[in-house]
Design a protein around this motif. Structure first.
Motif, PDB file in Angstrom:
ATOM      1  N   SER A 180       0.851  -1.194   0.000  1.00  0.00           N
ATOM      2  CA  SER A 180       0.000   0.000   0.000  1.00  0.00           C
ATOM      3  C   SER A 180       0.885   1.241   0.000  1.00  0.00           C
ATOM      4  N   PRO A 181       0.532   2.271  -0.784  1.00  0.00           N
ATOM      5  CA  PRO A 181       1.351   3.479  -0.837  1.00  0.00           C
ATOM      6  C   PRO A 181       1.065   4.399   0.356  1.00  0.00           C
ATOM      7  N   THR A 182       2.112   5.047   0.847  1.00  0.00           N
ATOM      8  CA  THR A 182       1.938   5.985   1.955  1.00  0.00           C
ATOM      9  C   THR A 182       2.652   7.312   1.728  1.00  0.00           C
ATOM     10  N   GLY A 183       3.738   7.310   0.975  1.00  0.00           N
ATOM     11  CA  GLY A 183       4.493   8.542   0.777  1.00  0.00           C
ATOM     12  C   GLY A 183       4.774   8.791  -0.685  1.00  0.00           C
ATOM     13  N   VAL A 184       4.897  10.067  -1.053  1.00  0.00           N
ATOM     14  CA  VAL A 184       5.193  10.443  -2.437  1.00  0.00           C
ATOM     15  C   VAL A 184       6.206  11.582  -2.440  1.00  0.00           C
ATOM     16  N   TYR A 185       7.086  11.590  -3.454  1.00  0.00           N
ATOM     17  CA  TYR A 185       8.065  12.666  -3.573  1.00  0.00           C
ATOM     18  C   TYR A 185       8.421  12.861  -5.044  1.00  0.00           C
ATOM     19  N   TYR A 186       8.297  14.109  -5.518  1.00  0.00           N
ATOM     20  CA  TYR A 186       8.583  14.420  -6.917  1.00  0.00           C
ATOM     21  C   TYR A 186       9.993  14.978  -7.038  1.00  0.00           C
ATOM     22  N   LYS A 187      10.767  14.440  -7.990  1.00  0.00           N
ATOM     23  CA  LYS A 187      12.138  14.904  -8.201  1.00  0.00           C
ATOM     24  C   LYS A 187      12.559  14.635  -9.635  1.00  0.00           C
ATOM     25  N   ASN A 188      13.001  15.681 -10.335  1.00  0.00           N
ATOM     26  CA  ASN A 188      13.569  15.536 -11.684  1.00  0.00           C
ATOM     27  C   ASN A 188      12.660  14.759 -12.631  1.00  0.00           C
ATOM     28  N   LYS A 189      11.392  15.143 -12.666  1.00  0.00           N
ATOM     29  CA  LYS A 189      10.387  14.566 -13.568  1.00  0.00           C
ATOM     30  C   LYS A 189      10.007  13.133 -13.221  1.00  0.00           C
ATOM     31  N   ASN A 190      10.462  12.632 -12.077  1.00  0.00           N
ATOM     32  CA  ASN A 190      10.079  11.304 -11.613  1.00  0.00           C
ATOM     33  C   ASN A 190       9.289  11.422 -10.319  1.00  0.00           C
ATOM     34  N   LEU A 191       8.346  10.519 -10.138  1.00  0.00           N
ATOM     35  CA  LEU A 191       7.579  10.459  -8.903  1.00  0.00           C
ATOM     36  C   LEU A 191       8.016   9.219  -8.131  1.00  0.00           C
ATOM     37  N   TYR A 192       8.489   9.417  -6.910  1.00  0.00           N
ATOM     38  CA  TYR A 192       8.929   8.311  -6.066  1.00  0.00           C
ATOM     39  C   TYR A 192       7.830   8.006  -5.046  1.00  0.00           C
ATOM     40  N   VAL A 193       7.485   6.731  -4.931  1.00  0.00           N
ATOM     41  CA  VAL A 193       6.369   6.311  -4.087  1.00  0.00           C
ATOM     42  C   VAL A 193       6.890   5.366  -3.003  1.00  0.00           C
ATOM     43  N   LEU A 194       6.610   5.703  -1.760  1.00  0.00           N
ATOM     44  CA  LEU A 194       6.936   4.828  -0.636  1.00  0.00           C
ATOM     45  C   LEU A 194       5.760   3.894  -0.403  1.00  0.00           C
ATOM     46  N   GLU A 195       6.028   2.583  -0.413  1.00  0.00           N
ATOM     47  CA  GLU A 195       4.995   1.582  -0.168  1.00  0.00           C
ATOM     48  C   GLU A 195       5.351   0.775   1.073  1.00  0.00           C
ATOM     49  N   ASN A 196       4.338   0.351   1.806  1.00  0.00           N
ATOM     50  CA  ASN A 196       4.521  -0.510   2.964  1.00  0.00           C
ATOM     51  C   ASN A 196       3.839  -1.852   2.704  1.00  0.00           C
ATOM     52  N   LYS A 197       4.514  -2.915   3.094  1.00  0.00           N
ATOM     53  CA  LYS A 197       3.975  -4.250   2.863  1.00  0.00           C
ATOM     54  C   LYS A 197       3.158  -4.709   4.061  1.00  0.00           C
ATOM     55  N   THR A 198       2.088  -5.424   3.781  1.00  0.00           N
ATOM     56  CA  THR A 198       1.286  -6.014   4.849  1.00  0.00           C
ATOM     57  C   THR A 198       2.046  -7.194   5.438  1.00  0.00           C
ATOM     58  N   VAL A 199       2.355  -7.116   6.734  1.00  0.00           N
ATOM     59  CA  VAL A 199       3.101  -8.183   7.401  1.00  0.00           C
ATOM     60  C   VAL A 199       2.313  -8.665   8.610  1.00  0.00           C
ATOM     61  N   SER A 200       2.675  -9.819   9.113  1.00  0.00           N
ATOM     62  CA  SER A 200       1.978 -10.371  10.268  1.00  0.00           C
ATOM     63  C   SER A 200       2.306  -9.558  11.516  1.00  0.00           C
ATOM     64  N   SER A 201       1.438  -9.633  12.489  1.00  0.00           N
ATOM     65  CA  SER A 201       1.606  -8.892  13.730  1.00  0.00           C
ATOM     66  C   SER A 201       2.912  -9.280  14.416  1.00  0.00           C
ATOM     67  N   GLY A 202       3.675  -8.281  14.853  1.00  0.00           N
ATOM     68  CA  GLY A 202       4.937  -8.533  15.521  1.00  0.00           C
ATOM     69  C   GLY A 202       6.131  -8.618  14.593  1.00  0.00           C
ATOM     70  N   SER A 203       5.895  -8.594  13.277  1.00  0.00           N
ATOM     71  CA  SER A 203       6.997  -8.678  12.319  1.00  0.00           C
ATOM     72  C   SER A 203       7.608  -7.299  12.079  1.00  0.00           C
ATOM     73  N   ASN A 204       8.854  -7.291  11.634  1.00  0.00           N
ATOM     74  CA  ASN A 204       9.494  -6.042  11.271  1.00  0.00           C
ATOM     75  C   ASN A 204       8.799  -5.436  10.057  1.00  0.00           C
ATOM     76  N   PRO A 205       8.702  -4.110  10.001  1.00  0.00           N
ATOM     77  CA  PRO A 205       8.079  -3.477   8.831  1.00  0.00           C
ATOM     78  C   PRO A 205       8.935  -3.657   7.591  1.00  0.00           C
ATOM     79  N   ILE A 206       8.288  -3.782   6.450  1.00  0.00           N
ATOM     80  CA  ILE A 206       8.966  -3.911   5.167  1.00  0.00           C
ATOM     81  C   ILE A 206       8.445  -2.811   4.249  1.00  0.00           C
ATOM     82  N   SER A 207       9.359  -2.043   3.682  1.00  0.00           N
ATOM     83  CA  SER A 207       8.985  -0.936   2.804  1.00  0.00           C
ATOM     84  C   SER A 207       9.747  -1.053   1.489  1.00  0.00           C
ATOM     85  N   ARG A 208       9.231  -0.398   0.483  1.00  0.00           N
ATOM     86  CA  ARG A 208       9.954  -0.329  -0.781  1.00  0.00           C
ATOM     87  C   ARG A 208       9.640   0.997  -1.470  1.00  0.00           C
ATOM     88  N   VAL A 209      10.493   1.349  -2.428  1.00  0.00           N
ATOM     89  CA  VAL A 209      10.307   2.576  -3.198  1.00  0.00           C
ATOM     90  C   VAL A 209      10.065   2.209  -4.653  1.00  0.00           C
TER      91      VAL A 209
END
Length: 363
Positions: A257-286
């Motif tokens: 699921s997307p949560t963050g956005v940032y525009y730079k040099n004609k590109n849009l960068y999107v921060l996404e968070n992955k659904t993980v089980s309770s108690g697991s470390n968070p996993i993110s990607r760009v």
């Protein structure tokens, strides 16, 4: 520590009506510096992604949002809870283009009202928040370079009486190239002109045909004054043109699921968070959305990284939920009026993630 948390819960249980969706909210903090290095937060760590796509843990900080100043520094905030003293502190910090970390505002229990990382050309800062007591009301504060504070949006008395514990805005802010400011909550985006006039830029009725029941996180504005925001609920990234035309520029895959956005040099960068089980470390990607509309994955953090923190000035920043940020993730109203209860819930989740992470490193 757990006994302290339980004691807090019992102390404030009398003020609790109910707590909906106890899971902590995701971070929307993402920024791309002038060297095209990407910094993101997952509320447990700040991660750095270099130009080759290599991911490294920069610092342990409970950070919700970041921005890039005109002099090339990354500005961010942090929130910290000390179990032994049961005190909460907030701070503002900077990361230079060379990766050096320092505090702008050292950790404090009483941050100046209206201070934040969002500063205009005249040195004024903006803080967008929401009252804790029902019915919740949005407000926007402007703090001048001299320290004078005025209310631009919301009830003046309630806004000025509000105890500002956090230094992050309510789910996203962004300056446009012309200096105007955009602020938002989960369903509405406001525009603030240079002469402090505030108006609704776009709201839920206008967007309902595209994304019903949306939960918006993050804001960014491109060179043509198009506004971008992430709809967490519908897993979409939205583009709102100056004429209010709304379009979808990206769709997250299953479990993301997307949560963050940032525009730079004609590109849009999107921060996404992955659904993980309770108690697991968070996993993110760009994800990067190119000017041609093509979407590609830049890097993923939190899965296999076991490198030491590259920032020696680290802080063990346990997380907490204040105001009602957690409610935005679920889209359900939280009628809890005990601020410390929400803080304790988020703290438990944060500490669990850290414990699991330490076990993985030992293994």
């Amino acid at each position: 520590m757990k006994s302290n948390i339980l004691r807090l819960i019992f102390i404030f249980a009398g003020s609790l009506i109910f707590v909906s969706e106890a899971s902590a909210h995701p971070a929307w903090a993402i920024v791309v510096d002038d060297k095209n290095q990407i910094y993101i937060s997952d509320l447990v760590k700040i991660w750095k992604i270099d130009t080759s796509g290599e991911v490294s843990a920069f610092s342990e900080r409970h950070t919700h949002e970041m921005t890039l100043s005109k002099d090339g520094n990354i500005l961010g905030e942090e929130l910290h809870y000390e179990p032994s003293s049961q005190k909460y502190t907030a701070a503002l910090w900077r990361i230079t283009p060379n990766g050096e970390f320092s505090y702008i505002l050292a950790p404090t229990e009483t941050p100046p009202k209206g201070i934040s990382i969002w500063k205009n050309a005249g040195g004024a800062t903006y803080y967008f928040g929401q009252t804790e007591i029902e019915p919740r009301e949005n407000f926007l504060l402007k703090r001048s370079a001299k320290g004078d504070v005025k209310v631009l949006l919301g009830d003046e008395q309630k806004a000025m009486n509000h105890r500002q514990i956090v230094l992050y805005s309510f789910a996203g802010m962004a300056f446009a190239p012309d200096g105007s400011l955009f602020v938002k909550n989960g369903t509405t985006i406001w525009k603030v002109t240079l002469d402090d006039r505030v108006s609704v830029f776009v709201d839920q009725p206008q967007m309902s045909a595209i994304v019903p029941n949306m939960t918006l996180y993050g804001l960014t504005v491109d060179a043509e004054n198009n506004v971008y925001t992430a709809d967490f609920t519908n897993k979409k990234v939205l583009k709102i043109a100056p004429d209010k035309k709304i379009s979808i520029v990206a769709q997250s895959e299953k479990d993301w699921s997307p949560t963050g956005v940032y525009y730079k040099n004609k590109n849009l960068y999107v921060l996404e968070n992955k659904t993980v089980s309770s108690g697991s470390n968070p996993i993110s990607r760009v994800q990067k959305v190119g000017f041609d509309g093509k979407v590609s994955t830049v890097a993923t953090s939190g899965e296999n990284q076991s490198t030491p923190l590259i920032n020696s000035n680290q802080q063990n920043s346990s997380g907490l939920v204040t105001q009602n940020q957690a409610d935005e993730q679920s889209g359900k109203p939280c009628a809890a009026v005990g601020l410390m209860i929400a803080a304790s819930i988020c703290l438990i989740a944060s500490e669990t993630r850290k414990t699991n992470g330490n076990k993985r490193l030992k293994n």
